[in-house]
Design an enzyme around this catalytic site. Structure first.
Site, PDB file in Angstrom:
ATOM      1  N   ASP A   8      11.644 -29.999  33.172  1.00 57.56           N
ATOM      2  CA  ASP A   8      12.616 -29.830  34.159  1.00 57.56           C
ATOM      3  C   ASP A   8      12.853 -31.161  34.888  1.00 57.56           C
ATOM      4  O   ASP A   8      11.643 -31.761  35.328  1.00 57.56           O
ATOM      5  CB  ASP A   8      12.169 -28.532  35.106  1.00 57.56           C
TER       6      ASP A   8
ATOM      7  N   ASP B 240      17.816 -30.155  37.560  1.00 55.91           N
ATOM      8  CA  ASP B 240      17.772 -29.583  38.837  1.00 55.91           C
ATOM      9  C   ASP B 240      18.983 -29.864  39.935  1.00 55.91           C
ATOM     10  O   ASP B 240      19.053 -30.947  39.841  1.00 55.91           O
ATOM     11  CB  ASP B 240      16.486 -29.364  39.431  1.00 55.91           C
TER      12      ASP B 240
ATOM     13  N   GLU C  86      22.057 -28.312  36.011  1.00 58.89           N
ATOM     14  CA  GLU C  86      22.319 -27.126  36.806  1.00 58.89           C
ATOM     15  C   GLU C  86      23.220 -27.148  37.630  1.00 58.89           C
ATOM     16  O   GLU C  86      23.175 -28.310  38.564  1.00 58.89           O
ATOM     17  CB  GLU C  86      20.851 -26.487  37.462  1.00 58.89           C
TER      18      GLU C  86
ATOM     19  N   HIS D 188      14.584 -18.147  36.159  1.00 65.32           N
ATOM     20  CA  HIS D 188      13.721 -17.737  37.293  1.00 65.32           C
ATOM     21  C   HIS D 188      14.222 -17.695  38.612  1.00 65.32           C
ATOM     22  O   HIS D 188      13.350 -17.405  39.602  1.00 65.32           O
ATOM     23  CB  HIS D 188      12.635 -18.910  37.279  1.00 65.32           C
ATOM     24  N   ASP D 189      15.603 -17.692  38.806  1.00 60.23           N
ATOM     25  CA  ASP D 189      15.988 -17.545  39.947  1.00 60.23           C
ATOM     26  C   ASP D 189      16.914 -16.245  40.114  1.00 60.23           C
ATOM     27  O   ASP D 189      17.521 -15.840  41.265  1.00 60.23           O
ATOM     28  CB  ASP D 189      17.166 -18.747  40.334  1.00 60.23           C
TER      29      ASP D 189
HETATM   30  C1  NOJ Z   1      17.097 -24.607  41.659  1.00 60.32           C
HETATM   31  C2  NOJ Z   1      15.930 -24.198  41.033  1.00 60.32           C
HETATM   32  O1  NOJ Z   1      16.316 -23.430  39.782  1.00 60.32           O
HETATM   33  C3  NOJ Z   1      15.214 -23.543  42.116  1.00 60.32           C
HETATM   34  O2  NOJ Z   1      14.033 -22.599  41.667  1.00 60.32           O
HETATM   35  C4  NOJ Z   1      14.705 -24.251  43.156  1.00 60.32           C
HETATM   36  O3  NOJ Z   1      14.266 -23.440  44.299  1.00 60.32           O
HETATM   37  C5  NOJ Z   1      15.752 -25.326  43.436  1.00 60.32           C
HETATM   38  N1  NOJ Z   1      16.702 -25.830  42.473  1.00 60.32           N
HETATM   39  C6  NOJ Z   1      15.424 -26.260  44.535  1.00 60.32           C
HETATM   40  O4  NOJ Z   1      14.774 -27.227  43.708  1.00 60.32           O
END
Ligand code: NOJ
Length: 547
Positions: free
Chosen positions: A98, A201, A256, A322-323
């Site tokens: 990541d 990210d 992302e 994970h989000d």
């Molecule tokens: C996206 C990530 O997937 C998330 O988990 C994170 O909190 C934010 N970016 C900030 O880095």
């Protein structure tokens, strides 16, 4: 030139903190990951994406890095990581890391040095004077993606710094060529070690074009029009390719890219800024109601995914990460967990592109039952908690809102078996509680059951890799209404049709589809057939070879 590995691969995302704990401290680690490589290989995985494993105070569980060249001690050492690379290589598995490059931790030595305005590191971050003459108002009205102001004031130097997430995650200044150089150095360091690539990210917001006030009143992410997908952002990403990635023939860069349109994403692929990207449109069809989860609008969900399938040359489809909340209760059904879990697997794994699956998705892991957001480990929920406390909301409503957005749901420890802590750890105290359903939902039970979700994923992943049309074919929409999903994958003379009833009700195929027939090569009911019956049972899904 040989095709990149990702053109025929399924990626598996590991959230290291919750995958496997080898030393009994209740926290997942790298030796734990190594011990599960055979499991992933057997599942048919070719590429592993690791959520951040770098040294970090873990304020945002690794998305706040304090040293890019060190491994978080809770997860192991650089030697452990090198061993992971070696062991992965032996099994022909590739590791994607990541890359968190929009911000660092506020404990990073660069940030600590930047607190001195005369230090060259000051310009590594975005420091500004306040708006009014006494400096007590932030430089603009931007808000963080986690809620609250995007600026924090530092009295000692009478300046504010920008953070598009928590105040512990200051944004880097991509206008400074030194910052770009540092990021290139990090990328090169890991690629030269044998890492296969990066999941980048929040990569569409690294370059801030201007610092004017943002429009509107929305309390989250206000100001985005001044940085999202800016021209400078494109230049920076292309530069990373020209300076570093170009030297590594087979590699993967996935972005992302919240809010991206198919045209914008495709332009980034064509310009070699990214190989593929994660869209966020399909997740908007149930969850974004503030309080109660909305019922899934299947047509909207499907159309969002199809929009990218049709208009982007290479996709990175996903249902979980994970989000996000777990997919069975979200897009499927608790009444038909096995059927709907399998239907979702078929939808995802027959799409064009490189599908991503998230740890636990393959066994149908669920959200936390009766979750108490007060105990949440998610920084976003902690921040939202404080904001909501300012409003006269009933505690039950507050709890609903927070529960709805709590990312802990996806982060509970992986359920390996029915022993203590689901086999995740030898300790009965884990950093986040194990989901109490682990005795019914775990890898060990499903591994021996040919009818399980895990066995289904395994067979389907292997089928996808064998059938050229499934990994190389073009995507063609077959128009349907309501909860039916239908599409074809086509490669020269070969054509396969995917037909899914994403609902709890039996559906009769519409006339337009009734004539389509061929051999059912894969399905989630043992007796699926497209000749004798036109009815699709709840969550019935079939893959039909049209010959
Ligand atoms: C996206 C990530 O997937 C998330 O988990 C994170 O909190 C934010 N970016 C900030 O880095």
């Amino acid at each position: 030139m040989k095709k990149p590995t990702w053109t025929n691969a399924v990626v598996y995302q590991i959230y290291p903190r919750s995958f496997c704990d080898s030393n009994g401290d209740g926290i997942g680690d790298i030796p734990g990951i190594i011990s599960k490589l055979d499991y992933l290989k057997d599942l048919g995985i070719k590429i592993i994406w690791l959520s951040p494993i770098y040294k970090s105070p873990q304020f945002d569980l690794g998305y706040d890095i304090s040293d890019y060249y060190e491994i978080n001690p809770e997860y192991g050492t650089m030697e452990d990581f090198d061993r992971l690379l070696e062991e992965a290589k032996k099994r022909d598995l590739r590791i994607v890391m990541d890359l968190v490059a929009n911000h660092t931790s506020n404990q990073h030595p660069w940030f600590l040095a930047s607190l001195d305005p005369s230090s060259p590191y000051h310009d590594y971050y975005i420091w500004k004077k306040g708006k009014d003459s006494n400096g007590k108002k932030p430089p603009n009205n931007w808000t963080s993606n986690f809620s609250g102001s995007a600026w924090t004031y530092v009295k000692e130097i009478d300046e504010w710094y920008l953070h598009l997430f928590a105040k512990e995650q200051p944004d880097l200044n991509w206008h400074n060529p030194k910052v770009v150089e540092e990021i290139e150095k990090i990328i090169d360091f890991y690629l030269s070690k044998g890492v296969y690539g990066f999941r980048c990210d929040v990569i569409t917001q690294i370059y801030k074009e201007s610092y004017e006030d943002g429009k509107g009143h929305f309390p989250i992410g206000r100001g985005g029009e001044h940085y999202l997908l800016s021209e400078g952002n494109h230049r920076c990403l292309r530069k990373l390719y020209d300076d570093v990635y170009v030297r590594y023939e087979d590699h993967l860069v996935v972005g992302e890219t919240s809010g991206v349109t198919p045209a914008q994403g495709e332009a980034m692929i064509k310009n070699k800024e990214l190989d593929m990207f994660f869209e966020f449109d399909h997740i908007l069809h149930d969850s974004y109601s503030l309080v109660w989860p909305k019922k899934l609008n299947v047509e909207g969900f499907k159309n969002a995914i199809f929009n990218f399938q049709k208009n982007v040359s290479w996709n990175a489809p996903y249902l979980e990460n994970h989000d996000q909340r777990r997919s069975i209760p979200r897009y499927g059904s608790e009444k038909y967990p096995l059927e709907s879990g399998k239907a979702l697997a078929m939808f995802l794994l027959c799409l064009k592109g490189t599908p991503f699956i998230y740890q636990g998705q393959e066994i149908g892991m669920r959200n936390i039952p009766n979750n108490n957001p007060r105990k949440s480990k998610d920084v976003c929920i902690k921040m939202l908690y404080n904001i909501l406390d300012r409003f006269p909301l009933l505690p039950a409503i507050k709890r609903k809102i927070l529960n709805q957005h709590d990312r802990d749901h996806a982060r509970t420890p992986m359920q390996w078996d029915d022993s203590v802590s689901a086999g995740f750890s030898s300790s009965d105290k884990t950093w986040l509680d194990v989901n109490p359903n682990y005795k019914q939902i775990n890898v060990a039970i499903q591994q021996d059951d040919p009818n399980s979700l895990l066995s289904f994923y395994k067979k389907l992943i292997h089928l996808r890799q064998q059938e050229e049309v499934l990994h190389e074919g073009e995507f063609a929409e077959v128009p349907t209404k309501g909860s039916l999903i239908c599409y074809r994958r086509v490669l020269s003379q070969k054509s396969m049709l995917i037909l899914i009833n994403l609902s709890e009700k039996t559906h009769t195929r519409p006339a337009s589809l009734s004539k389509i027939c061929g051999k059912v090569v894969f399905s989630n009911y043992p007796d699926s057939d497209c000749t004798s019956s036109l009815d699709l049972r709840p969550y019935e899904a079939m893959l039909i070879d049209l010959e």
